[in-house]
Scaffold this active site. Structure first.
Site, short mmCIF file in Angstrom:
data_model
loop_
_atom_site.label_atom_id
_atom_site.label_comp_id
_atom_site.label_asym_id
_atom_site.label_seq_id
_atom_site.Cartn_x
_atom_site.Cartn_y
_atom_site.Cartn_z
N ASN A 9 0.91 -1.26 -0.21
CA ASN A 9 0.09 -0.05 -0.03
C ASN A 9 0.93 1.16 -0.18
O ASN A 9 1.45 1.52 1.05
CB ASN A 9 -0.95 -0.04 1.40
N TRP A 10 0.94 1.87 -1.09
CA TRP A 10 1.91 3.09 -1.29
C TRP A 10 1.28 4.45 -0.57
O TRP A 10 2.23 5.35 -0.72
CB TRP A 10 2.18 3.18 -2.64
N LYS A 11 -0.05 4.05 -0.54
CA LYS A 11 -0.51 5.57 0.19
C LYS A 11 -0.30 6.58 -0.80
O LYS A 11 -0.23 6.46 -2.04
CB LYS A 11 -0.18 5.74 1.63
N HIS A 95 -9.75 1.29 5.03
CA HIS A 95 -8.43 1.71 5.64
C HIS A 95 -8.71 2.45 6.69
O HIS A 95 -9.34 3.63 6.51
CB HIS A 95 -7.41 2.03 4.45
N GLU A 97 -7.28 5.05 7.73
CA GLU A 97 -6.81 6.69 7.18
C GLU A 97 -7.92 6.75 6.36
O GLU A 97 -8.41 8.20 6.45
CB GLU A 97 -5.42 6.56 6.37
N GLU A 167 -5.57 -4.63 10.90
CA GLU A 167 -4.63 -3.73 11.08
C GLU A 167 -4.63 -2.60 12.26
O GLU A 167 -5.67 -1.78 12.25
CB GLU A 167 -4.57 -2.59 9.90
N GLY A 173 2.20 2.58 10.66
CA GLY A 173 3.12 3.94 10.64
C GLY A 173 3.98 4.28 11.84
O GLY A 173 4.24 5.34 11.69
N SER A 211 3.39 -1.59 10.42
CA SER A 211 4.77 -1.78 10.86
C SER A 211 5.56 -2.93 10.50
O SER A 211 6.43 -3.35 11.05
CB SER A 211 5.08 -1.10 12.24
C1 PEP Z 1 -0.92 0.37 6.14
O1 PEP Z 1 -1.07 1.64 6.01
O2 PEP Z 1 -1.78 -0.30 5.60
C2 PEP Z 1 0.35 -0.08 6.94
C3 PEP Z 1 0.35 -1.18 7.33
O3 PEP Z 1 1.50 1.01 6.77
P1 PEP Z 1 2.77 0.58 7.79
O4 PEP Z 1 3.21 -0.82 7.02
O5 PEP Z 1 3.71 1.81 7.15
O6 PEP Z 1 2.42 0.47 8.94
#
Ligand code: PEP
Length: 257
Positions: A9-11, A95, A97, A167, A173, A211
């Site tokens: 997931n590049w966001k 998600h 976010e 998640e 993050g 993470s």
């Molecule tokens: C995500 O946003 O789905 C995610 C898992 O981010 P990160 O790996 O940076 O925690």
């Protein structure tokens, strides 16, 4: 080999330059006999460019979002038919976010899932508890609510051909990944919960996200009910992402389930 899925997931990250470096490095990946277990979900504007790079490989394309309308006066949106037309196979929904910054609620998420499935694409439904929930021992309660909200609109058969990404919000993050053993118990709980709701659903893939990096990936992937990873930051670095893929490939190959 056990079925698994690793999603990048590049966001809101990436550039034309970054994409060409990324796929130059990812060429190493073609030596593994993977079966479309790797998904890259870039920002919408780069989907087509990336499709051209991966169409002859085993990597598949994912979108980070979709609108609930197919076409019309909806400035700034992208529809499921457009995503499908350019080669997208998976769409991330729910998600944290998007729940937070775009105020997406369960009703909207359910509508998106409905459309994604109607167009024969696969939703990746993100669920997970806040730091506060964890502190209050309310992880399971939150997960049940998030699943029930979707079941209430779409019925439990919604979980056929869907991927769930567990998640925990506090792990996204932050560099503070969840504990792999606790995560395993939560994955087992999610699968059992869905099965008790509808025993005919036996093939739900449940990924972990939060993470993940090359150092901790093995600990997650070694757990019996962790069927893949949703990777944010570490997926932007092709060396790290490829390491995670290699770790997953070796472990899932040995899990003959
Ligand atoms: C995500 O946003 O789905 C995610 C898992 O981010 P990160 O790996 O940076 O925690």
């Amino acid at each position: 080999m056990k079925k698994f899925l690793i999603v990048a997931n590049w966001k809101l990250h990436g550039s034309i330059n970054m994409i060409s470096n990324f796929f130059e490095y990812m060429k190493l990946y073609t030596s593994m006999d993977l079966e479309q277990n790797i998904v890259i979900a870039p920002p919408t504007v780069y989907l087509e460019r990336i499709y051209k790079k991966i169409e002859k490989t085993n990597i598949v394309l994912g979108a980070q979002n979709v609108d609930i309308n197919i076409e019309g006066s909806f400035t700034g949106e992208t529809s499921i038919s457009m995503l499908k037309e350019i080669g997208v196979r998976y769409v991330i929904v729910g998600h944290s976010e998007r729940r937070l910054w775009h105020h997406e609620n369960s009703e909207l998420i359910a509508k998106k899932i409905y459309l994604i499935k109607k167009f024969n694409l696969i939703p990746i439904l993100c669920i997970g508890e806040t730091k506060e929930d964890k502190k209050n021992n309310a992880t399971k309660k939150t997960i049940i609510k998030q699943l029930n909200d979707i079941i209430a609109v779409l019925g439990s058969s919604v979980f056929q051909n869907i991927v769930i990404a567990y998640e925990p919000i506090w792990a996204i993050g932050t560099g503070l990944a969840s504990d792999p053993k606790t995560t395993q118990l939560i994955h087992e709980f999610i699968k059992n919960y869905i099965r008790t709701y509808d025993s005919s659903i036996s093939n739900v893939l449940v990924q972990y996200g939060g993470s993940v990096n090359p150092k901790n990936a093995k600990l997650f992937i070694s757990q019996p009910d962790i069927d893949g990873l949703l990777v944010g930051s570490a997926s932007l670095n092709p060396k790290e992402f490829l390491k995670i893929i290699q770790i997953a490939y070796n472990i899932y190959k040995s899990k003959n389930i």
